[in-house]
Design an enzyme around this catalytic site. Structure first.
Site, PDB file in Angstrom:
ATOM      1  N   TYR A 133      78.414  80.976  13.228  1.00 20.65           N
ATOM      2  CA  TYR A 133      77.308  81.582  12.490  1.00 20.65           C
ATOM      3  C   TYR A 133      76.369  82.327  13.433  1.00 20.65           C
ATOM      4  O   TYR A 133      75.838  81.750  14.386  1.00 20.65           O
ATOM      5  CB  TYR A 133      76.529  80.519  11.706  1.00 20.65           C
ATOM      6  CG  TYR A 133      77.262  79.981  10.492  1.00 20.65           C
ATOM      7  CD1 TYR A 133      78.422  80.589  10.015  1.00 20.65           C
ATOM      8  CD2 TYR A 133      76.800  78.862   9.814  1.00 20.65           C
ATOM      9  CE1 TYR A 133      79.096  80.089   8.912  1.00 20.65           C
ATOM     10  CE2 TYR A 133      77.464  78.358   8.693  1.00 20.65           C
ATOM     11  CZ  TYR A 133      78.612  78.976   8.260  1.00 20.65           C
ATOM     12  OH  TYR A 133      79.275  78.492   7.162  1.00 20.65           O
ATOM     13  N   PHE A 178      74.023  86.668 -10.595  1.00 25.31           N
ATOM     14  CA  PHE A 178      73.492  86.256 -11.902  1.00 25.31           C
ATOM     15  C   PHE A 178      72.006  85.915 -11.850  1.00 25.31           C
ATOM     16  O   PHE A 178      71.454  85.391 -12.816  1.00 25.31           O
ATOM     17  CB  PHE A 178      74.277  85.046 -12.416  1.00 25.31           C
ATOM     18  CG  PHE A 178      75.763  85.252 -12.431  1.00 25.31           C
ATOM     19  CD1 PHE A 178      76.352  86.138 -13.329  1.00 25.31           C
ATOM     20  CD2 PHE A 178      76.574  84.583 -11.529  1.00 25.31           C
ATOM     21  CE1 PHE A 178      77.718  86.341 -13.334  1.00 25.31           C
ATOM     22  CE2 PHE A 178      77.945  84.787 -11.530  1.00 25.31           C
ATOM     23  CZ  PHE A 178      78.525  85.667 -12.430  1.00 25.31           C
ATOM     24  N   LEU A 222      75.858  80.666  -5.180  1.00 24.71           N
ATOM     25  CA  LEU A 222      74.924  81.532  -5.910  1.00 24.71           C
ATOM     26  C   LEU A 222      75.484  82.940  -6.140  1.00 24.71           C
ATOM     27  O   LEU A 222      74.785  83.817  -6.645  1.00 24.71           O
ATOM     28  CB  LEU A 222      73.590  81.616  -5.162  1.00 24.71           C
ATOM     29  CG  LEU A 222      72.739  80.342  -5.204  1.00 24.71           C
ATOM     30  CD1 LEU A 222      71.565  80.452  -4.243  1.00 24.71           C
ATOM     31  CD2 LEU A 222      72.239  80.063  -6.614  1.00 24.71           C
TER      32      LEU A 222
END
Length: 303
Positions: A44, A217, A212
């Site tokens: 990351y 959405f 998510l």
């Protein structure tokens, strides 16, 4: 809390003071909201996510005992010298575990996940590496990410301790984990049949990354998206009004309603959105609401 957004960009720029402060803010927000599991990976932001988190731990001596730290290894990002690949060799796992510990400024990792299935995985070699890490006290628990039930069963057969987690992409926009169940004898799904059931049977915590749907959405511009996406987003908004909650909470409550006990891994670093996500713990969608969201997101009726 997924920590992929910490540490700045995926580049070799040094960590700035602002990025350390961001990590402090994210950690404090999570603890205030009842989130104490922080999910990392050695890749990351090219290691900077762990490094900036480790700086926070160095500055706050009492913090380590309040949190559960999880990290992942096994992905080798390609460069001019090597092709991108997955690596579960014993030496690489041990090397990466030590590097993770150094970046995080901690003596132990609560849980280490193998990030993506290595085609050349030798389960005995992996078992030796994980056993060494466990016996040394460097890692307390182990799990996997993006593995199906057969890969997990095969690896588990070489271990004397249980795999405790499997992190998978599960969301309203990634539905093959559900479709493989309802489409038995209808279509062939890319999601391996029985993976969720295997995890439930063996008490493996299922963690959902991408939960998510990158805001699909919950507020992202979807004017160019399919009618099913637009209808689903509209219904999410209606449910948010009904439950007096955030759209993020509805999307996550839908995942958490599944009996597998799915644990969402949220990736936002925005404090207000972190708080919005936590509202999901106060919502239990009805069977009708759950299925309506599923069918809308599928874009077609159930068989």
């Amino acid at each position: 809390m997924g920590c992929m957004g910490l540490g700045g960009g995926w580049d070799n720029n040094p960590i700035a003071t602002a990025q350390i402060q961001q990590a402090h803010t994210v950690i404090d927000t999570c603890l205030e909201q009842g989130i104490n599991l922080f999910d990392h990976a050695d890749i990351y932001t090219l290691g900077k996510a762990e490094q900036v988190f480790g700086q926070v731990l160095a500055e706050r001596g009492d913090l380590r005992q309040q949190i559960f730290i999880q990290s992942k290894c096994g992905i080798r990002i390609g460069n001019d010298d090597i092709v991108g690949q997955y690596d579960f060799s014993k030496n690489y796992i041990l090397q990466q575990a030590d590097s993770i510990l150094a970046r995080l400024n901690t003596d132990y990792i609560d849980c280490l996940l193998l990030h993506r299935p290595d085609c050349l995985m030798d389960i005995d070699e992996v078992a030796q590496a994980l056993t060494e890490l466990k016996n040394s006290g460097k890692v307390r628990f182990f799990g996997v990410s993006n593995m199906d039930r057969y890969q997990m069963e095969w690896l588990q057969s070489a271990l004397d301790f249980p795999l405790v987690a499997n992190q998978l992409e599960l969301s309203l926009s990634k539905l093959d984990w559900l479709n493989q169940g309802v489409e038995v004898n209808v279509n062939t799904s890319p999601f391996a049949s029985g993976t969720l059931q295997y995890c439930q049977q063996h008490k493996v915590q299922i963690q959902a990354w991408g939960c998510l749907s990158q805001g699909l959405f919950t507020g992202r511009d979807i004017s160019q998206q399919s009618l099913s996406v637009q209808n689903t987003a509209l219904y999410v908004a209606q449910l948010a009004t009904l439950y007096q909650a955030s759209k993020e909470a509805i999307v996550l409550a839908w995942l958490m309603r599944h009996p597998a006990g799915i644990q969402p891994v949220i990736g936002t670093t925005n404090p207000s959105r972190i708080a919005a996500c936590v509202e999901a713990t106060q919502i239990e969608l009805s069977r009708e609401e759950w299925y309506k969201l599923y069918v809308m997101a599928r874009g077609q009726a159930l068989p």
